[in-house]
Design an enzyme around this catalytic site. Structure first.
Site, PDB file in Angstrom:
ATOM      1  N   ASP A  94       0.772  -1.321   0.078  1.00 41.00           N
ATOM      2  CA  ASP A  94       0.073  -0.131  -0.084  1.00 41.00           C
ATOM      3  C   ASP A  94       0.967   1.406   0.065  1.00 41.00           C
ATOM      4  O   ASP A  94       0.223   2.493   0.287  1.00 41.00           O
ATOM      5  CB  ASP A  94      -0.922  -0.103   1.291  1.00 41.00           C
ATOM      6  CG  ASP A  94      -0.279   0.081   2.571  1.00 41.00           C
ATOM      7  OD1 ASP A  94       0.927  -0.536   2.685  1.00 41.00           O
ATOM      8  OD2 ASP A  94      -0.818   0.377   3.645  1.00 41.00           O
ATOM      9  N   GLU A  95       2.112   1.123  -0.439  1.00 45.52           N
ATOM     10  CA  GLU A  95       2.944   2.438  -0.327  1.00 45.52           C
ATOM     11  C   GLU A  95       4.113   2.276  -1.026  1.00 45.52           C
ATOM     12  O   GLU A  95       4.751   1.162  -1.431  1.00 45.52           O
ATOM     13  CB  GLU A  95       3.364   2.997   1.158  1.00 45.52           C
ATOM     14  CG  GLU A  95       4.051   1.930   1.843  1.00 45.52           C
ATOM     15  CD  GLU A  95       4.287   2.298   3.486  1.00 45.52           C
ATOM     16  OE1 GLU A  95       3.940   3.454   3.552  1.00 45.52           O
ATOM     17  OE2 GLU A  95       4.731   1.400   4.368  1.00 45.52           O
TER      18      GLU A  95
END
Length: 348
Positions: A94-95
């Protein structure tokens, strides 16, 4: 991404929208992997025990993780990033860091580019993202948390002092809970306090991390965005259904963890020299112990023998809820990229 796992669950199941949910196990041994913003208002956060999370938020809904689904959405987002730049360094599902110094859209403004990427992520996935834009990865990472959810913040070179000096020390990326407490004991509570310390003082109190703290207090961080980022270690761990305290039980529990580590090493075709044992006790205190061998290994018997030795040497005055094993100092070397002066990075 904003509360990624929880947001995916709310997207896929509209009945969960605007409700406090936690992705993770609801059992006595469960741990929260992610919490929706509705749950976070009650203090629920990732890595918290499910029992404590349920006490803090009585209406909390637990959802079993679906990592295959999260990986699929993550791949969609990665493909969007690659429409803009090949300089993408994933940190997790997610990053990621993006270097948009030279981007495929020839956009001169990293701030506007980040806004466009976020809009495209929303259009393609139905999920919101936040971004931090600055002159290096450290500043961009911190900035990415400022206007969550569904926001962004730009920190220019001229903004650095106004941004960092009043910032609480626990907000600095790379300064964890233990270091925060130590800094507070030394009278360091803000970025300004940290900047007032000499390099000699920081080296004396924090060893080889002293120079890092000295630099980040001044907004200096020279790490490049590395699209070929390689894992520094391979590991596995297990939280037990019941705490263990007998040596035989612990040794038996250790073996399948080691087998999983060896399988992952062999699948990645890598070997390592340093073997680390992680122990989480009944009171949630965590310790790690390591041994570095003279040669690289992916052999299950050798890794087990080393981890077993570390376990036997540790006085077990409390029962154990988790064991983990990792292998680092891997026999892989990232290709060195040419050093570039990078005026802007985006962090999503």
């Amino acid at each position: 991404m904003d509360a990624f796992y929880a947001s995916v669950e709310q997207l896929d199941n509209p009945a969960l929208k605007r409700k406090p949910i936690a992705v993770g196990g609801s059992s006595e041994r469960g741990v929260v992997a992610a919490a929706s913003y509705e749950a976070r208002k009650f203090g629920v956060k990732s890595a918290m025990s499910s029992v404590l999370a349920a006490k803090m938020c009585p209406d909390l809904i637990f959802i079993k993780p679906r990592f295959d689904r999260y990986r699929a959405v993550s791949q969609q987002i990665r493909e969007i990033f690659l429409e803009y730049t090949d300089m993408v360094e994933p940190l997790s599902l997610d990053e990621a860091y993006l270097d948009v110094t030279q981007n495929k859209k020839n956009m001169p403004s990293a701030t506007l580019l980040a806004k466009e990427i976020r809009a495209k992520i929303l259009e393609k996935t139905g999920l919101t993202a936040s971004a931090g834009i600055s002159i290096n990865k450290f500043l961009a990472k911190i900035a990415s948390d400022f206007n969550k959810p569904n926001g962004q913040k730009t920190v220019t070179e001229a903004d650095i002092d106004d941004f960092l000096l009043p910032l609480k020390i626990q907000k600095f990326h790379g300064i964890g809970k233990v270091t925060t407490e130590k800094m507070r004991s030394l009278g360091i509570f803000t970025g300004a306090d940290l900047r007032n310390q000499s390099l000699e003082f920081l080296n004396l109190n924090f060893g080889n991390r002293g120079e890092y703290y000295y630099n980040i207090a001044r907004g200096i961080h020279l790490s490049e965005v590395n699209p070929n980022r390689l894992a520094k270690s391979v590991g596995a761990e297990n939280t037990f259904e019941s705490n263990l305290s007998e040596e035989n039980d612990l040794q038996n529990a250790l073996l399948p963890i080691v087998e999983k580590v060896a399988q992952r090493l062999q699948k990645k075709n890598v070997k390592g020299k340093t073997i680390t044992l992680k122990i989480k006790f009944e009171d949630f205190n965590i310790i790690t112990r390591s041994i570095t061998r003279q040669h690289f290994t992916d052999d299950v018997e050798e890794i087990f023998s080393t981890a077993s030795e570390l376990l036997k040497n540790e006085p077990l005055e409390k029962s154990i809820r988790l064991l983990g094993v990792s292998v680092s100092q891997l026999n892989i070397h990232a290709k060195k990229e040419i050093q570039l002066k990078i005026p802007f990075h985006d962090f999503f």
